[in-house]
Every structure is written in C-alpha cells, then in structure tokens.
Design an enzyme around this catalytic site. Sequence first.
Site: not given
Length: 374
Positions: A163, A135, A290, A188, A262, A213, A238, A161
Amino acid sequence: MRIDSIVLREVHMPLLHPFETSFGVTRQRRILLAEVRSEGLTGWGECTAGERPYFSGESTDSAWQAIVNELGPMLAASEPEHGGECPAIFRLVRGNPMAKAALENAIWDLEAQREGLPLAQLIGGVRETIACGVSLGIQPSIPELMAVIEKELAAGYQRIKLKCKPGWDVEVFDRVRNRWPEIMLSCDANSAYKLRDADHLTSFDAFDLLMIEQPLWYDDFYYHSILQKRLHTPICLDESIRNRRDVLAATEMESCRIINIKLGRVGGFSEAIAVHNAAQERGVPVWCGGMLESGIGRSHNIALSTLENFSLPGDVSASARYWKEDIVEPEITVSKAGEIEILDTPGRGYEVRTDLVEKLTVRKEQIRAFEMVA
Ligand code: OSB
Ligand code: MG
C-alpha cells in the site's frame, strides 16, 4: 429454488494486525453475513463493504439497510434457479453492489450444493490451485515493513503488494528492491495521487513494479489513460471497474493494462464472470482482489480465482494472516509454494462454524418477503 429463509447478521472480528491504506486504518471488521436456506440446504454470502464509506460509497450500515429494506425482501419473494438470475431480481435497486453480492453469492453457493459441484466447477473454473500474493498495509516504519515482507516471502507468497501514498512510496520501493531485486512487487495507492503527480509517478518505473493499482480518482478512466501513456509500469484498475461495460471503456481508452476483480465491488459472481470474460477477450489479465474477508467471502474469492484469465497472484491469502480464529472449517491455508488448493466439496467447500458465528454476532435479522396484498 424456494427461498425458505434469509437471515442477515453483523459479526465483529478483530484483525490480528491493523491494516492501513491511504484512506485510513482498520482494526476491527464489522462484517455482514447472509445465510439463505432453501429446500434443506444453506448458502452463505459475505458483504465486503467497509466500516466507513471510504473505499466506495457503501458501508456496513448502508448495506444493512439496503439488504433489510430492499434486496432481502426481493430475494425472499423470488424463486431463482440460478445465481445468475439475481441481477434481474435486484434490478430496481441502483448501486449497492456489495449488498447485492452478499445475497447473490449465497445463491451461487446454494446452486453449487444442489448440483453437487464445487462452486469453482459450477462457474467453469479450470485450476486446481490458485496463486497467492499478500497486500501489506502502510507500516509504522520501513524496518517494520522489511520484517513483514521477509516473513511473507518465507511463508511462500508469490507476490508482495505494498500500500502506498505520498510520503510512503519511492523511498520504500527503493529499500525493498535493493534487498529483494527479483520478487514480484506491486503497489496500490487507493486513489492517493492526482494527475499533477504524474512526474513523481513516472519515477516508480525505476522499481520494476508488476503494476501500480488505482493511482488516481476512484471513479476515473480518462485521467488514468493520460497517466498510462506516460508510464512504463502497467496501471491496474480496482475501484474504477464496476462492471463489464467499464472493462470495455477502460480498455478502449487504454486506462489500464491489468484489472483487479472483487466480487463485492462488481455486485457478485454474475458480473465478476462477465468482467473476467470481457478482459480475457481483450487480452487483459485479471487477478482477484481482497477486502479483508472472513473465510466465507474468502472461499468465494478462491472459487472465482480458478477462472482461466486469473493469471496473476491474487490478494487471497491464508485465514491466519487476518484472524486468530476464522469462522470456517478447515481454515484457509497457503502452501510453501504460495498456493491455495481447491477443495472438491460441493458449494464453497468450507464449512461455516455456526457456533462461533453466533458468538460473534452483534445483530441479526430475519428477512421476510414483502407482504402480498390480495
Ligand atoms: O484496495 O485492494 C484494496 C483492503 C481493503 C480495502 C481495499 C483494498 C484492500 C486490500 C486488502 O488491499 C487485501 C486483502 O484482503 O488482503
Ligand atoms: Mg486496491
């Protein structure tokens, strides 16, 4: 098992690189660790709450209070035989899933050690290796992001991934896709968009993303279901998924096609397994998220990721991506094939470096059972 002692600590661990999301930047983690002793064994749990209540309503400080005042004494007064009994022990306390998970996961670690089984095996895991992704936080510039991606791909990671947020999205995806047309790529948003951005979000479809996400509100299913109807790209939830019932609601409403699990967000292994099973029954693949964990939380994530329906690479990466020095031994490493190997040691499988933990500790409290009045 008799609970002989519970010690809660706060450790400070500076990240090697600042981690920026749509809700802020983290430079140093303030991590709570729960150390639970029982009949000669020691189980460890990590609280994944952030320093500020921006990902969810919990924070390092709120979790400290919840554990010291409520959950810790409840656990100290109980004699659980299995980690799976913890939700019932904590049932009077609403919310606070990350605080609960810190304690529950320590009990699962203890139970696995007592049975002489790797935690992955105790929970019914089926994998000998797990697939790893990374990420990547929002970077100061696109060239800097490109350099980071290059490095992580060379290290072997199977999925990148990114952000994202308004202003750090399509232009970034376009540059990355042009350079790497074939990689597994996802994004995400951590709730950075609104439904009125739906037209803009449909333009993400051009980049063949594995998933988007949590584009919308952290507590939403309904508006995600409206958005999913307009997108080709699967939505992954998420923040919204707190428990098994949420999986039923989200799949019924078609709010998402993929789920991130998670341990902290759902309150520990019991609920994480229930979420996994519910998603599997509905044909929805899951992967392990994570929360910038130390090696202790990371070792729990690794065990969880061995369950059958964890069919996509997780955000479970090597210690060295986060820390100069991790608090477990051996450190967690990722192979050139982008995999972590499951250890066959009983429990979580990674020893805690107690001297280093002691050095990093800024506060520590021994928890006692509520006084029993005769
Ligand atoms: O939304 O997945 C998230 C980190 C902190 C808070 C929320 C998230 C994240 C990550 C980091 O994406 C994943 C990691 O631990 O590497
Ligand atoms: Mg996320």
